[in-house]
Design a protein around this motif. Structure first.
Motif, PDB file in Angstrom:
ATOM      1  N   HIS A   1       0.996  -1.193   0.091  1.00 23.72           N
ATOM      2  CA  HIS A   1      -0.101  -0.080   0.148  1.00 23.72           C
ATOM      3  C   HIS A   1       0.840   1.151  -0.044  1.00 23.72           C
ATOM      4  O   HIS A   1       1.070   1.542   0.975  1.00 23.72           O
ATOM      5  N   PRO A   2       1.527   1.560  -1.088  1.00 21.74           N
ATOM      6  CA  PRO A   2       2.558   2.693  -1.108  1.00 21.74           C
ATOM      7  C   PRO A   2       1.930   4.162  -0.491  1.00 21.74           C
ATOM      8  O   PRO A   2       2.804   4.754   0.184  1.00 21.74           O
ATOM      9  N   ARG A   3       0.974   4.280  -0.786  1.00 19.46           N
ATOM     10  CA  ARG A   3       0.295   5.688  -0.192  1.00 19.46           C
ATOM     11  C   ARG A   3       0.045   5.508   1.417  1.00 19.46           C
ATOM     12  O   ARG A   3      -0.064   6.539   1.849  1.00 19.46           O
ATOM     13  N   LEU A   4      -0.115   4.455   1.964  1.00 15.35           N
ATOM     14  CA  LEU A   4      -0.218   4.079   3.321  1.00 15.35           C
ATOM     15  C   LEU A   4       0.933   4.578   4.025  1.00 15.35           C
ATOM     16  O   LEU A   4       0.558   5.372   5.099  1.00 15.35           O
ATOM     17  N   HIS A   5       2.045   4.468   3.515  1.00 24.68           N
ATOM     18  CA  HIS A   5       3.306   4.786   4.189  1.00 24.68           C
ATOM     19  C   HIS A   5       3.440   6.346   4.644  1.00 24.68           C
ATOM     20  O   HIS A   5       3.895   6.696   5.717  1.00 24.68           O
ATOM     21  N   ARG A   6       3.407   7.005   3.385  1.00 20.03           N
ATOM     22  CA  ARG A   6       3.440   8.460   3.614  1.00 20.03           C
ATOM     23  C   ARG A   6       2.407   8.875   5.049  1.00 20.03           C
ATOM     24  O   ARG A   6       2.821   9.759   5.818  1.00 20.03           O
ATOM     25  N   VAL A   7       1.136   8.302   5.119  1.00 20.47           N
ATOM     26  CA  VAL A   7       0.334   8.647   5.982  1.00 20.47           C
ATOM     27  C   VAL A   7       0.501   8.144   7.342  1.00 20.47           C
ATOM     28  O   VAL A   7       0.714   8.858   8.128  1.00 20.47           O
ATOM     29  N   LEU A   8       1.353   7.010   7.555  1.00 25.73           N
ATOM     30  CA  LEU A   8       1.712   6.339   8.667  1.00 25.73           C
ATOM     31  C   LEU A   8       2.813   7.358   9.143  1.00 25.73           C
ATOM     32  O   LEU A   8       3.137   7.524  10.319  1.00 25.73           O
ATOM     33  N   LEU A   9       3.796   7.689   8.276  1.00 26.19           N
ATOM     34  CA  LEU A   9       4.896   8.396   8.563  1.00 26.19           C
ATOM     35  C   LEU A   9       4.427   9.929   9.092  1.00 26.19           C
ATOM     36  O   LEU A   9       5.395  10.306  10.090  1.00 26.19           O
ATOM     37  N   ASP A  10       3.684  10.464   8.152  1.00 29.55           N
ATOM     38  CA  ASP A  10       3.443  12.045   8.273  1.00 29.55           C
ATOM     39  C   ASP A  10       1.976  12.319   9.147  1.00 29.55           C
ATOM     40  O   ASP A  10       2.023  13.539   9.531  1.00 29.55           O
ATOM     41  N   GLU A  11       0.963  11.729   8.945  1.00 28.17           N
ATOM     42  CA  GLU A  11      -0.333  12.133   9.571  1.00 28.17           C
ATOM     43  C   GLU A  11      -0.765  11.214  10.766  1.00 28.17           C
ATOM     44  O   GLU A  11      -1.214  12.002  11.681  1.00 28.17           O
ATOM     45  N   ALA A  12      -0.766  10.058  10.568  1.00 28.01           N
ATOM     46  CA  ALA A  12      -1.497   9.280  11.447  1.00 28.01           C
ATOM     47  C   ALA A  12      -0.811   9.380  13.046  1.00 28.01           C
ATOM     48  O   ALA A  12       0.518   9.369  13.166  1.00 28.01           O
ATOM     49  N   PRO A  13      -1.501   9.270  14.141  1.00 25.55           N
ATOM     50  CA  PRO A  13      -0.888   9.607  15.599  1.00 25.55           C
ATOM     51  C   PRO A  13       0.000   8.221  15.595  1.00 25.55           C
ATOM     52  O   PRO A  13      -0.491   7.086  15.132  1.00 25.55           O
ATOM     53  N   SER A  14       0.948   8.387  16.572  1.00 29.38           N
ATOM     54  CA  SER A  14       1.716   7.336  16.830  1.00 29.38           C
ATOM     55  C   SER A  14       2.258   7.380  18.338  1.00 29.38           C
ATOM     56  O   SER A  14       2.209   8.361  18.832  1.00 29.38           O
ATOM     57  N   SER A  15       2.760   6.148  19.109  1.00 31.07           N
ATOM     58  CA  SER A  15       2.607   6.072  20.262  1.00 31.07           C
ATOM     59  C   SER A  15       4.387   6.189  20.364  1.00 31.07           C
ATOM     60  O   SER A  15       5.083   5.718  19.458  1.00 31.07           O
ATOM     61  N   ASP A  16       4.815   6.243  21.872  1.00 29.76           N
ATOM     62  CA  ASP A  16       6.101   5.915  22.228  1.00 29.76           C
ATOM     63  C   ASP A  16       6.749   4.805  21.696  1.00 29.76           C
ATOM     64  O   ASP A  16       7.823   4.436  21.523  1.00 29.76           O
ATOM     65  N   GLU A  17       5.750   3.614  21.789  1.00 34.90           N
ATOM     66  CA  GLU A  17       6.350   2.541  21.523  1.00 34.90           C
ATOM     67  C   GLU A  17       7.057   2.447  20.162  1.00 34.90           C
ATOM     68  O   GLU A  17       8.011   1.653  19.996  1.00 34.90           O
ATOM     69  N   TYR A  18       6.524   3.017  19.002  1.00 33.54           N
ATOM     70  CA  TYR A  18       7.057   3.077  17.584  1.00 33.54           C
ATOM     71  C   TYR A  18       8.310   3.971  17.568  1.00 33.54           C
ATOM     72  O   TYR A  18       8.928   3.957  16.335  1.00 33.54           O
ATOM     73  N   ARG A  19       8.721   4.456  18.642  1.00 30.32           N
ATOM     74  CA  ARG A  19       9.875   5.549  18.524  1.00 30.32           C
ATOM     75  C   ARG A  19      10.885   4.745  19.407  1.00 30.32           C
ATOM     76  O   ARG A  19      11.914   5.775  19.351  1.00 30.32           O
ATOM     77  N   ASN A  20      10.615   3.950  19.834  1.00 24.49           N
ATOM     78  CA  ASN A  20      11.604   3.197  21.146  1.00 24.49           C
ATOM     79  C   ASN A  20      12.752   2.530  20.460  1.00 24.49           C
ATOM     80  O   ASN A  20      12.345   1.481  19.585  1.00 24.49           O
ATOM     81  N   PRO A  21      14.067   2.813  20.308  1.00 27.19           N
ATOM     82  CA  PRO A  21      15.111   2.250  19.712  1.00 27.19           C
ATOM     83  C   PRO A  21      15.273   0.801  20.298  1.00 27.19           C
ATOM     84  O   PRO A  21      16.055   0.109  19.778  1.00 27.19           O
ATOM     85  N   ASN A  22      14.661   0.694  21.536  1.00 29.37           N
ATOM     86  CA  ASN A  22      14.860  -0.831  22.155  1.00 29.37           C
ATOM     87  C   ASN A  22      13.811  -1.416  22.238  1.00 29.37           C
ATOM     88  O   ASN A  22      13.511  -2.467  23.149  1.00 29.37           O
ATOM     89  N   SER A  23      12.719  -1.342  21.418  1.00 31.31           N
ATOM     90  CA  SER A  23      11.555  -2.053  21.492  1.00 31.31           C
ATOM     91  C   SER A  23      11.937  -3.613  20.647  1.00 31.31           C
ATOM     92  O   SER A  23      12.854  -3.756  20.390  1.00 31.31           O
ATOM     93  N   ALA A  24      10.935  -4.410  21.233  1.00 30.69           N
ATOM     94  CA  ALA A  24      10.811  -5.701  20.749  1.00 30.69           C
ATOM     95  C   ALA A  24      11.249  -5.864  19.653  1.00 30.69           C
ATOM     96  O   ALA A  24      12.110  -6.986  18.748  1.00 30.69           O
ATOM     97  N   PHE A  25      10.403  -5.150  18.526  1.00 33.67           N
ATOM     98  CA  PHE A  25      10.408  -5.251  17.213  1.00 33.67           C
ATOM     99  C   PHE A  25      11.830  -4.791  16.632  1.00 33.67           C
ATOM    100  O   PHE A  25      12.570  -5.337  15.868  1.00 33.67           O
ATOM    101  N   GLU A  26      12.497  -3.447  17.299  1.00 29.78           N
ATOM    102  CA  GLU A  26      13.781  -2.963  16.829  1.00 29.78           C
ATOM    103  C   GLU A  26      14.723  -4.196  16.993  1.00 29.78           C
ATOM    104  O   GLU A  26      15.652  -4.313  16.152  1.00 29.78           O
ATOM    105  N   ILE A  27      14.644  -4.667  17.973  1.00 34.02           N
ATOM    106  CA  ILE A  27      15.971  -5.924  18.550  1.00 34.02           C
ATOM    107  C   ILE A  27      15.814  -7.011  17.624  1.00 34.02           C
ATOM    108  O   ILE A  27      16.737  -7.281  17.064  1.00 34.02           O
ATOM    109  N   GLU A  28      14.445  -7.449  17.340  1.00 32.61           N
ATOM    110  CA  GLU A  28      14.681  -8.301  16.363  1.00 32.61           C
ATOM    111  C   GLU A  28      14.877  -8.233  14.918  1.00 32.61           C
ATOM    112  O   GLU A  28      15.422  -8.943  14.213  1.00 32.61           O
ATOM    113  N   TYR A  29      14.161  -6.945  14.530  1.00 37.16           N
ATOM    114  CA  TYR A  29      14.653  -6.517  13.057  1.00 37.16           C
ATOM    115  C   TYR A  29      16.066  -6.297  12.759  1.00 37.16           C
ATOM    116  O   TYR A  29      16.633  -6.812  11.945  1.00 37.16           O
ATOM    117  N   LEU A  30      16.939  -5.548  13.972  1.00 31.70           N
ATOM    118  CA  LEU A  30      18.458  -5.265  13.712  1.00 31.70           C
ATOM    119  C   LEU A  30      19.014  -6.781  13.810  1.00 31.70           C
ATOM    120  O   LEU A  30      20.117  -7.109  13.298  1.00 31.70           O
TER     121      LEU A  30
END
Length: 218
Positions: A114-143
């Protein structure tokens, strides 16, 4: 830029257990991603999502109490797609150029659903601290997957140099692809070729301080 919400974002009301309910939730999340991408945050409503998913608004609220919980599920689905893309690239025997191409192509594909979705997720839709946490479970697994792919390319067990390179490579790929999604240039072959070349140069290093050196610009 997207609105920041302190703390945890609104959670699903309940998680589906049976195949039919899982299919319902999947349809709602897919419809939500399409509506969010097409309409933006300002035009994103649960009624539009329910209509597109072919479910009643009551069925939607059975799982998602509000728009924030639905956006949270859409984000988690995208992160799962990104993890899946990196997993398939962590195979031994690839050259640096082959691994660079594999990583870039996989991540472009994940962001092209959904290419247009990512612009909205990045620039418009509300986000929580969880998605900005450099030590989140996702970030650890991703790296970790990136580091394993780098080490496999270098034909050795993962070490600190590989983890450092993994961080730089993942940041480079994420940054270029996210900005390409904003600009609508994800499918540009020239952009992809330049990114593959950049990642390949990062991968060819055997450790800190061994990157190719280029003459200074006049």
């Amino acid at each position: 830029m997207s609105t920041r919400i302190a703390g945890q974002q609104s959670q699903m009301r309940k998680h589906p257990r049976q195949a039919r309910s899982r299919a319902t939730v999947d349809a709602i999340v897919q419809a939500g991603a399409r509506v969010l991408g097409d309409e933006g945050w300002g035009g994103f409503t649960t009624n539009k999502v329910a209509d597109l998913a072919g479910v009643s608004i009551g069925s939607l609220y059975q799982y998602f109490p509000d728009k924030l919980s639905l956006v949270d599920a859409i984000r988690r689905r995208h992160l799962d797609d990104c993890l899946a893309a990196v997993r398939v690239c962590g195979t031994a025997g690839l050259s640096s150029a082959q691994l660079a191409a594999s990583l870039v192509e996989a991540m472009v594909a994940a962001h092209s659903i959904h290419p247009r979705l990512h612009r909205v997720l990045l620039d418009e839709a509300p986000s929580s601290d969880e998605y900005r946490n450099p030590n989140s479970a996702f970030e650890i697994e991703y790296l970790r997957y990136y580091a394993e792919a780098v080490a496999a390319c270098r034909k050795r067990p993962v070490n600190e140099d590989d983890r450092r390179t993994a961080l730089i490579v993942s940041d480079a790929i994420d940054g270029v692809i996210h900005n390409a999604a904003r600009r609508g240039t994800l499918a540009d072959p020239a952009m992809q070729a330049e990114l593959i070349q950049l990642v390949s140069l990062l991968l060819v290093s055997g450790g800190a301080g061994t990157y190719p050196r280029f003459p200074a610009c006049d």
